[in-house]
Design a protein around this motif. Structure first.
Motif, PDB file in Angstrom:
ATOM      1  N   ALA A  21       3.295   1.313   0.006  1.00  0.00           N
ATOM      2  CA  ALA A  21       4.678   0.847  -0.144  1.00  0.00           C
ATOM      3  C   ALA A  21       5.284   0.533   1.216  1.00  0.00           C
ATOM      4  O   ALA A  21       6.116  -0.373   1.346  1.00  0.00           O
ATOM      5  N   THR A  22       4.868   1.260   2.257  1.00  0.00           N
ATOM      6  CA  THR A  22       5.361   0.985   3.606  1.00  0.00           C
ATOM      7  C   THR A  22       4.979  -0.419   4.045  1.00  0.00           C
ATOM      8  O   THR A  22       5.789  -1.153   4.609  1.00  0.00           O
ATOM      9  N   GLY A  23       3.733  -0.807   3.789  1.00  0.00           N
ATOM     10  CA  GLY A  23       3.301  -2.154   4.146  1.00  0.00           C
ATOM     11  C   GLY A  23       4.060  -3.220   3.385  1.00  0.00           C
ATOM     12  O   GLY A  23       4.413  -4.273   3.947  1.00  0.00           O
ATOM     13  N   ILE A  24       4.332  -2.974   2.103  1.00  0.00           N
ATOM     14  CA  ILE A  24       5.113  -3.917   1.304  1.00  0.00           C
ATOM     15  C   ILE A  24       6.524  -4.051   1.878  1.00  0.00           C
ATOM     16  O   ILE A  24       7.037  -5.155   2.085  1.00  0.00           O
ATOM     17  N   ALA A  25       7.165  -2.909   2.128  1.00  0.00           N
ATOM     18  CA  ALA A  25       8.529  -2.923   2.645  1.00  0.00           C
ATOM     19  C   ALA A  25       8.609  -3.602   4.012  1.00  0.00           C
ATOM     20  O   ALA A  25       9.576  -4.317   4.306  1.00  0.00           O
ATOM     21  N   ALA A  26       7.591  -3.391   4.844  1.00  0.00           N
ATOM     22  CA  ALA A  26       7.570  -4.025   6.166  1.00  0.00           C
ATOM     23  C   ALA A  26       7.428  -5.538   6.028  1.00  0.00           C
ATOM     24  O   ALA A  26       8.106  -6.304   6.722  1.00  0.00           O
ATOM     25  N   ASP A  27       6.556  -5.970   5.136  1.00  0.00           N
ATOM     26  CA  ASP A  27       6.364  -7.404   4.936  1.00  0.00           C
ATOM     27  C   ASP A  27       7.651  -8.065   4.460  1.00  0.00           C
ATOM     28  O   ASP A  27       7.979  -9.177   4.886  1.00  0.00           O
ATOM     29  N   LEU A 241      11.050   2.567   0.222  1.00  0.00           N
ATOM     30  CA  LEU A 241       9.668   2.549  -0.259  1.00  0.00           C
ATOM     31  C   LEU A 241       9.612   2.519  -1.785  1.00  0.00           C
ATOM     32  O   LEU A 241       8.756   1.839  -2.374  1.00  0.00           O
ATOM     33  N   LEU A 242      10.510   3.249  -2.427  1.00  0.00           N
ATOM     34  CA  LEU A 242      10.550   3.233  -3.891  1.00  0.00           C
ATOM     35  C   LEU A 242      10.947   1.854  -4.408  1.00  0.00           C
ATOM     36  O   LEU A 242      10.381   1.363  -5.397  1.00  0.00           O
ATOM     37  N   ARG A 243      11.893   1.212  -3.752  1.00  0.00           N
ATOM     38  CA  ARG A 243      12.266  -0.154  -4.140  1.00  0.00           C
ATOM     39  C   ARG A 243      11.094  -1.101  -3.946  1.00  0.00           C
ATOM     40  O   ARG A 243      10.857  -2.003  -4.769  1.00  0.00           O
ATOM     41  N   ALA A 244      10.355  -0.923  -2.843  1.00  0.00           N
ATOM     42  CA  ALA A 244       9.191  -1.778  -2.587  1.00  0.00           C
ATOM     43  C   ALA A 244       8.132  -1.586  -3.669  1.00  0.00           C
ATOM     44  O   ALA A 244       7.498  -2.552  -4.118  1.00  0.00           O
ATOM     45  N   ALA A 245       7.925  -0.347  -4.080  1.00  0.00           N
ATOM     46  CA  ALA A 245       6.948  -0.076  -5.146  1.00  0.00           C
ATOM     47  C   ALA A 245       7.417  -0.679  -6.468  1.00  0.00           C
ATOM     48  O   ALA A 245       6.605  -1.203  -7.243  1.00  0.00           O
ATOM     49  N   ASP A 246       8.733  -0.618  -6.730  1.00  0.00           N
ATOM     50  CA  ASP A 246       9.286  -1.258  -7.933  1.00  0.00           C
ATOM     51  C   ASP A 246       9.023  -2.763  -7.899  1.00  0.00           C
ATOM     52  O   ASP A 246       8.620  -3.364  -8.905  1.00  0.00           O
ATOM     53  N   TRP A 247       9.280  -3.369  -6.756  1.00  0.00           N
ATOM     54  CA  TRP A 247       9.072  -4.814  -6.606  1.00  0.00           C
ATOM     55  C   TRP A 247       7.597  -5.168  -6.774  1.00  0.00           C
ATOM     56  O   TRP A 247       7.247  -6.144  -7.442  1.00  0.00           O
ATOM     57  N   ALA A 248       6.720  -4.355  -6.173  1.00  0.00           N
ATOM     58  CA  ALA A 248       5.277  -4.615  -6.257  1.00  0.00           C
ATOM     59  C   ALA A 248       4.810  -4.607  -7.710  1.00  0.00           C
ATOM     60  O   ALA A 248       3.941  -5.402  -8.097  1.00  0.00           O
ATOM     61  N   ALA A 249       5.377  -3.728  -8.513  1.00  0.00           N
ATOM     62  CA  ALA A 249       4.968  -3.629  -9.913  1.00  0.00           C
ATOM     63  C   ALA A 249       5.250  -4.911 -10.685  1.00  0.00           C
ATOM     64  O   ALA A 249       4.617  -5.171 -11.720  1.00  0.00           O
ATOM     65  N   PRO A 252       2.362  -9.032  -8.744  1.00  0.00           N
ATOM     66  CA  PRO A 252       0.948  -8.832  -8.408  1.00  0.00           C
ATOM     67  C   PRO A 252       0.383  -9.867  -7.448  1.00  0.00           C
ATOM     68  O   PRO A 252      -0.402  -9.519  -6.549  1.00  0.00           O
ATOM     69  N   ALA A 253       0.758 -11.134  -7.589  1.00  0.00           N
ATOM     70  CA  ALA A 253       0.215 -12.155  -6.706  1.00  0.00           C
ATOM     71  C   ALA A 253       0.679 -11.943  -5.266  1.00  0.00           C
ATOM     72  O   ALA A 253      -0.104 -12.080  -4.314  1.00  0.00           O
ATOM     73  N   GLU A 254       1.955 -11.597  -5.091  1.00  0.00           N
ATOM     74  CA  GLU A 254       2.469 -11.337  -3.755  1.00  0.00           C
ATOM     75  C   GLU A 254       1.831 -10.088  -3.151  1.00  0.00           C
ATOM     76  O   GLU A 254       1.571 -10.026  -1.946  1.00  0.00           O
ATOM     77  N   VAL A 255       1.592  -9.088  -3.976  1.00  0.00           N
ATOM     78  CA  VAL A 255       0.923  -7.877  -3.481  1.00  0.00           C
ATOM     79  C   VAL A 255      -0.470  -8.227  -2.982  1.00  0.00           C
ATOM     80  O   VAL A 255      -0.912  -7.747  -1.922  1.00  0.00           O
ATOM     81  N   LEU A 280       0.659  -1.635  -9.560  1.00  0.00           N
ATOM     82  CA  LEU A 280       1.480  -0.702 -10.339  1.00  0.00           C
ATOM     83  C   LEU A 280       1.420   0.728  -9.800  1.00  0.00           C
ATOM     84  O   LEU A 280       2.087   1.610 -10.351  1.00  0.00           O
ATOM     85  N   THR A 281       0.625   0.963  -8.753  1.00  0.00           N
ATOM     86  CA  THR A 281       0.285   2.340  -8.365  1.00  0.00           C
ATOM     87  C   THR A 281       0.839   2.762  -7.007  1.00  0.00           C
ATOM     88  O   THR A 281       0.370   3.747  -6.444  1.00  0.00           O
ATOM     89  N   LEU A 282       1.820   2.045  -6.491  1.00  0.00           N
ATOM     90  CA  LEU A 282       2.297   2.335  -5.137  1.00  0.00           C
ATOM     91  C   LEU A 282       3.423   3.362  -5.074  1.00  0.00           C
ATOM     92  O   LEU A 282       3.883   3.715  -3.996  1.00  0.00           O
ATOM     93  N   HIS A 283       3.881   3.861  -6.230  1.00  0.00           N
ATOM     94  CA  HIS A 283       4.976   4.829  -6.230  1.00  0.00           C
ATOM     95  C   HIS A 283       4.484   6.209  -5.777  1.00  0.00           C
ATOM     96  O   HIS A 283       3.534   6.744  -6.347  1.00  0.00           O
ATOM     97  N   PRO A 284       5.121   6.804  -4.778  1.00  0.00           N
ATOM     98  CA  PRO A 284       4.757   8.166  -4.377  1.00  0.00           C
ATOM     99  C   PRO A 284       5.380   9.203  -5.302  1.00  0.00           C
ATOM    100  O   PRO A 284       6.424   8.978  -5.916  1.00  0.00           O
ATOM    101  N   ASP A 285       4.713  10.341  -5.399  1.00  0.00           N
ATOM    102  CA  ASP A 285       5.312  11.510  -6.034  1.00  0.00           C
ATOM    103  C   ASP A 285       4.708  12.753  -5.398  1.00  0.00           C
ATOM    104  O   ASP A 285       3.865  12.654  -4.495  1.00  0.00           O
ATOM    105  N   LEU A 286       5.186  13.900  -5.828  1.00  0.00           N
ATOM    106  CA  LEU A 286       4.620  15.181  -5.381  1.00  0.00           C
ATOM    107  C   LEU A 286       4.312  16.019  -6.616  1.00  0.00           C
ATOM    108  O   LEU A 286       4.665  17.189  -6.710  1.00  0.00           O
ATOM    109  N   SER A 287       3.618  15.399  -7.553  1.00  0.00           N
ATOM    110  CA  SER A 287       3.280  16.069  -8.804  1.00  0.00           C
ATOM    111  C   SER A 287       2.306  17.213  -8.546  1.00  0.00           C
ATOM    112  O   SER A 287       1.540  17.192  -7.574  1.00  0.00           O
TER     113      SER A 287
END
Length: 341
Positions: A21-27, A241-249, A252-255, A280-287
């Protein structure tokens, strides 16, 4: 009355050349946009001037640094006493395979019994490449009821070999070893160039414990000093990062495009390394599940001598920043996210 600490002039981030997600947000420049109103620059450690401490990617000795990368250096830094906190974990499959020479007769994990496995040796502070190979072979062997003692480990000096896994693949071509572990987009391309064959697809194994390795799970860490002095900055960073993961979901082509730039691999390498649904898998958690998987990795790394001291994963983790970040993200306007300039 004690005044609040001054805001830092710069926040740093570092990530591995993998899906993050960091790479997505940076891009998308969303990290820059988030903190610009505060007069805070957000900079990539990888793109910094030559005088920057790039070793901080491994040591995390830079207090203003956010790191989303492999767990071997992250655990090692914490084990050495660096005051970091674990604030998120992702699990992103990255095509982990065991390669063999054509005509070797090795077709499964069970066929590795008695075979020579390549273990690279890099002269670096924390040899995460060697750790990856050890853990990759351990996972493959465990799936067949075997362990490293059922194989013949062969040290492969990696210095002087440009490119990832170049030394191991060269040893395979020479016949010095029988099997090599590789992972990710560049590995797919390197294997194709070398003519090696896939003997074990770890991604096909039903138990994800066989795929615990440097990037599975992948931690997001921050220095305790930044968290203590500026918790709101940590929360906001994670919210981006959470917003970036939402956007990535939804993109797919941009990811895939961003992954090509992040990994340095072509479209074929990205497609071969990352299965459909990676976006669809870039969301972090601490499960509890991910924390338990990381604890297994910590135990294995310590058993192999990579960690000088134990790391108690559950006490290392701080779930509060991610909880607060999720609330910030939920409150963020749900209009289309801004386009990159």
């Amino acid at each position: 009355m004690t005044s609040a600490p001054a805001l830092p002039a710069t926040l740093w981030f570092t990530r591995c050349p993998v899906p993050t997600a960091t790479g997505i947000a940076a891009d998308r420049r969303w990290l820059t946009d988030e903190f610009a109103p505060d007069g805070i620059a957000v900079r990539s450690l990888q793109d910094a001037e030559p005088a920057a401490d790039r070793e901080a990617h491994f040591t995390h000795a830079l207090p203003g640094l956010f790191r989303e990368g492999g767990n071997v250096p992250a655990l090692w830094a914490r084990s050495r006493g660096e005051r970091t906190r674990l604030i998120g974990l992702t699990w992103i499959e990255e095509r982990q395979v065991v390669l063999v020479a054509p005509g070797s007769g090795i077709r499964s994990a069970g066929d590795l019994r008695g075979r020579r496995i390549a273990l690279p040796v890099h002269r670096i502070a924390i040899d995460f490449w060697r750790a990856m190979a050890l853990r990759g072979f351990e996972g493959a062997l465990a799936s067949a009821g075997l362990g490293p003692a059922d194989t013949v480990p062969v040290d492969v000096p990696a210095d002087g070999h440009p490119g990832q896994w170049a030394a191991e693949l060269a040893a395979l071509r020479r016949g010095d070893v029988d099997a090599v572990y590789v992972k990710g987009a560049l590995a797919v391309e390197a294997a194709r160039r070398s003519g090696a064959e896939v003997a074990v697809e770890l991604d096909d194994l039903p138990d994800r414990r066989f795929r615990i390795n440097n990037g599975t799970p992948r931690p997001i860490t921050v220095h305790q000093d930044l968290l203590d002095e500026h918790p709101a900055l940590v929360d906001r960073f994670l919210a981006v990062l959470l917003r970036a993961a939402d956007w990535a979901a939804q993109s797919p082509a941009e990811v895939d495009r961003i992954l090509g730039a992040e990994t340095g691999a072509g479209a074929e390498g990205v497609a071969g390394a990352y299965r459909p649904g990676t976006h669809l898998t870039l969301h972090p958690d601490l499960s509890p599940e991910r924390l338990a998987l990381l604890a297994e990795q910590e135990s294995a790394l310590r058993a192999h001598g990579f960690l000088p001291e134990p790391v108690q994963v559950t006490t290392w983790a701080d779930p509060e920043p991610l909880r607060r970040a999720a609330a910030l993200n939920d409150a963020h306007p749900k209009s289309p996210l801004p386009a990159a300039p």
